[in-house]
Design a protein around this motif. Structure first.
Motif, PDB file in Angstrom:
ATOM      1  N   ALA A  79       0.853  -1.274   0.101  1.00 51.98           N
ATOM      2  CA  ALA A  79       0.083   0.028  -0.059  1.00 51.98           C
ATOM      3  C   ALA A  79       0.970   1.224   0.094  1.00 51.98           C
ATOM      4  O   ALA A  79       0.599   2.337  -0.631  1.00 51.98           O
ATOM      5  CB  ALA A  79      -0.796   0.128   1.093  1.00 51.98           C
ATOM      6  N   GLU A  80       1.863   0.964   0.578  1.00 52.82           N
ATOM      7  CA  GLU A  80       2.836   2.298   0.765  1.00 52.82           C
ATOM      8  C   GLU A  80       3.482   2.749  -0.490  1.00 52.82           C
ATOM      9  O   GLU A  80       3.881   3.747  -0.830  1.00 52.82           O
ATOM     10  CB  GLU A  80       4.015   2.122   1.747  1.00 52.82           C
ATOM     11  N   HIS A  81       3.731   1.866  -1.191  1.00 49.81           N
ATOM     12  CA  HIS A  81       4.326   1.528  -2.597  1.00 49.81           C
ATOM     13  C   HIS A  81       3.331   2.143  -3.736  1.00 49.81           C
ATOM     14  O   HIS A  81       3.713   1.939  -4.912  1.00 49.81           O
ATOM     15  CB  HIS A  81       5.179   0.700  -3.235  1.00 49.81           C
ATOM     16  N   VAL A 114      -5.298   0.765  -2.672  1.00 50.32           N
ATOM     17  CA  VAL A 114      -5.469   1.779  -1.937  1.00 50.32           C
ATOM     18  C   VAL A 114      -5.074   3.151  -2.523  1.00 50.32           C
ATOM     19  O   VAL A 114      -3.993   2.966  -3.372  1.00 50.32           O
ATOM     20  CB  VAL A 114      -4.842   1.531  -0.480  1.00 50.32           C
ATOM     21  N   ARG A 115      -6.070   4.014  -2.535  1.00 52.25           N
ATOM     22  CA  ARG A 115      -5.578   5.363  -3.111  1.00 52.25           C
ATOM     23  C   ARG A 115      -4.406   5.922  -2.584  1.00 52.25           C
ATOM     24  O   ARG A 115      -4.142   5.831  -1.306  1.00 52.25           O
ATOM     25  CB  ARG A 115      -6.861   6.248  -2.978  1.00 52.25           C
ATOM     26  N   PRO A 116      -3.558   6.597  -3.373  1.00 52.57           N
ATOM     27  CA  PRO A 116      -2.203   7.218  -2.834  1.00 52.57           C
ATOM     28  C   PRO A 116      -2.637   8.220  -1.642  1.00 52.57           C
ATOM     29  O   PRO A 116      -1.454   7.765  -0.526  1.00 52.57           O
ATOM     30  CB  PRO A 116      -1.515   7.819  -4.201  1.00 52.57           C
ATOM     31  N   GLU A 117      -3.467   8.933  -1.718  1.00 52.64           N
ATOM     32  CA  GLU A 117      -3.524   9.726  -0.656  1.00 52.64           C
ATOM     33  C   GLU A 117      -3.717   9.103   0.779  1.00 52.64           C
ATOM     34  O   GLU A 117      -4.035   9.697   1.977  1.00 52.64           O
ATOM     35  CB  GLU A 117      -4.550  10.722  -0.812  1.00 52.64           C
ATOM     36  N   ALA A 118      -4.572   7.895   0.527  1.00 56.88           N
ATOM     37  CA  ALA A 118      -4.996   7.304   1.815  1.00 56.88           C
ATOM     38  C   ALA A 118      -3.822   6.253   2.271  1.00 56.88           C
ATOM     39  O   ALA A 118      -4.074   5.397   3.035  1.00 56.88           O
ATOM     40  CB  ALA A 118      -6.260   6.524   1.714  1.00 56.88           C
ATOM     41  N   ALA A 119      -2.663   5.855   1.403  1.00 57.50           N
ATOM     42  CA  ALA A 119      -1.694   4.796   1.527  1.00 57.50           C
ATOM     43  C   ALA A 119      -1.346   4.856   2.802  1.00 57.50           C
ATOM     44  O   ALA A 119      -1.384   3.758   3.469  1.00 57.50           O
ATOM     45  CB  ALA A 119      -0.838   4.916   0.654  1.00 57.50           C
ATOM     46  N   GLN A 120      -0.776   5.882   3.476  1.00 55.88           N
ATOM     47  CA  GLN A 120      -0.035   5.816   4.735  1.00 55.88           C
ATOM     48  C   GLN A 120      -1.019   5.601   5.858  1.00 55.88           C
ATOM     49  O   GLN A 120      -0.688   4.736   6.766  1.00 55.88           O
ATOM     50  CB  GLN A 120       0.721   6.905   4.943  1.00 55.88           C
ATOM     51  N   ASP A 121      -2.296   5.949   6.029  1.00 59.96           N
ATOM     52  CA  ASP A 121      -3.134   5.854   6.706  1.00 59.96           C
ATOM     53  C   ASP A 121      -3.529   4.152   6.938  1.00 59.96           C
ATOM     54  O   ASP A 121      -3.756   3.703   7.910  1.00 59.96           O
ATOM     55  CB  ASP A 121      -4.512   6.568   6.669  1.00 59.96           C
ATOM     56  N   VAL A 122      -3.724   3.573   5.822  1.00 59.61           N
ATOM     57  CA  VAL A 122      -4.041   2.222   5.658  1.00 59.61           C
ATOM     58  C   VAL A 122      -3.077   1.315   6.096  1.00 59.61           C
ATOM     59  O   VAL A 122      -3.235   0.377   6.865  1.00 59.61           O
ATOM     60  CB  VAL A 122      -4.490   1.885   4.213  1.00 59.61           C
ATOM     61  N   ALA A 123      -1.681   1.879   5.474  1.00 58.07           N
ATOM     62  CA  ALA A 123      -0.758   1.001   6.240  1.00 58.07           C
ATOM     63  C   ALA A 123      -0.378   0.971   7.409  1.00 58.07           C
ATOM     64  O   ALA A 123      -0.177   0.086   7.946  1.00 58.07           O
ATOM     65  CB  ALA A 123       0.496   1.434   5.446  1.00 58.07           C
TER      66      ALA A 123
END
Length: 204
Positions: A85-87, A102-111
């Protein structure tokens, strides 16, 4: 670009069946030839799987013959999902055709959420193991061996080529010699080939 992954383990389809599923799922013969491959029939570790997030770029599709090849524990599966997801990569199940992105803008939150879930499950397991080990006397000065769940968690950091040895050891939280004994060399070649696949530059 497809990054193909297959795993040989009791209960999973044969390698020929996995190859057929990957081709049917959209992989080219060239991509299949460069597939990441783990053989878990003797050892449970999946080092090739753990190289994938570091090789993935945004827009890549990580193609698996079925989701069951990814991990044998929830924690390992969650950590892999967090890493891709982070990548910005997409996971696709060739068997069902389903994709997970996962959408890029939400990637860190999901990770972060996935890692939290993985850490909670591992902590629950550590509590159970600690209770069991409290009745067993360990030899003085010797750290207890890593169990399968802990090896799966540690492998995510140990085989992450973006981390130094010291950084990987710090994240794992175990002695380096013990980690080395459980997982082997960090930079070992994969089945005689380079662990980082040759890739053509992305068009701009």
């Amino acid at each position: 670009m497809h990054l193909c992954y297959k795993c040989l383990r009791k209960g999973l389809p044969s390698e020929a069946e996995q190859d057929a599923a990957l081709l049917a799922g959209g992989a080219s013969p060239e991509e299949l030839a460069e597939a990441y491959r783990d053989d878990c029939r003797k050892k449970p570790e999946q080092p090739q799987r753990d190289y994938i997030p570091g090789a993935a770029r945004e827009g890549d599709v990580i193609l698996v013959p079925r989701l069951g090849v990814l991990a044998t524990s929830d924690a390992a599966a969650l950590r892999f999902a967090a890493a891709i997801a982070e990548h910005g990569a997409t996971l696709k199940d060739a068997g069902t055709g389903r994709t997970y992105r996962v959408r890029p803008e939400a990637a860190q939150d999901v990770a972060d959420a996935l890692r939290l879930a993985a850490d909670m499950r591992e902590d629950e397991r550590r509590i159970v193991l600690a209770r069991a080990r409290s009745h067993v006397k360990a030899r003085p000065g010797k750290a207890p061996e890593m169990d399968e769940a802990e090896r799966a968690r540690a492998a995510v950091y140990w085989f992450d080529q973006s981390l130094t040895n010291a950084e990987a050891v710090e994240k794992i939280g175990r002695p380096e010699r013990l980690i080395y004994r459980a997982l082997g060399k960090r930079h070992r070649p994969a089945f005689g080939k380079m662990t980082s696949k040759r890739r053509s530059p992305r068009a701009t």
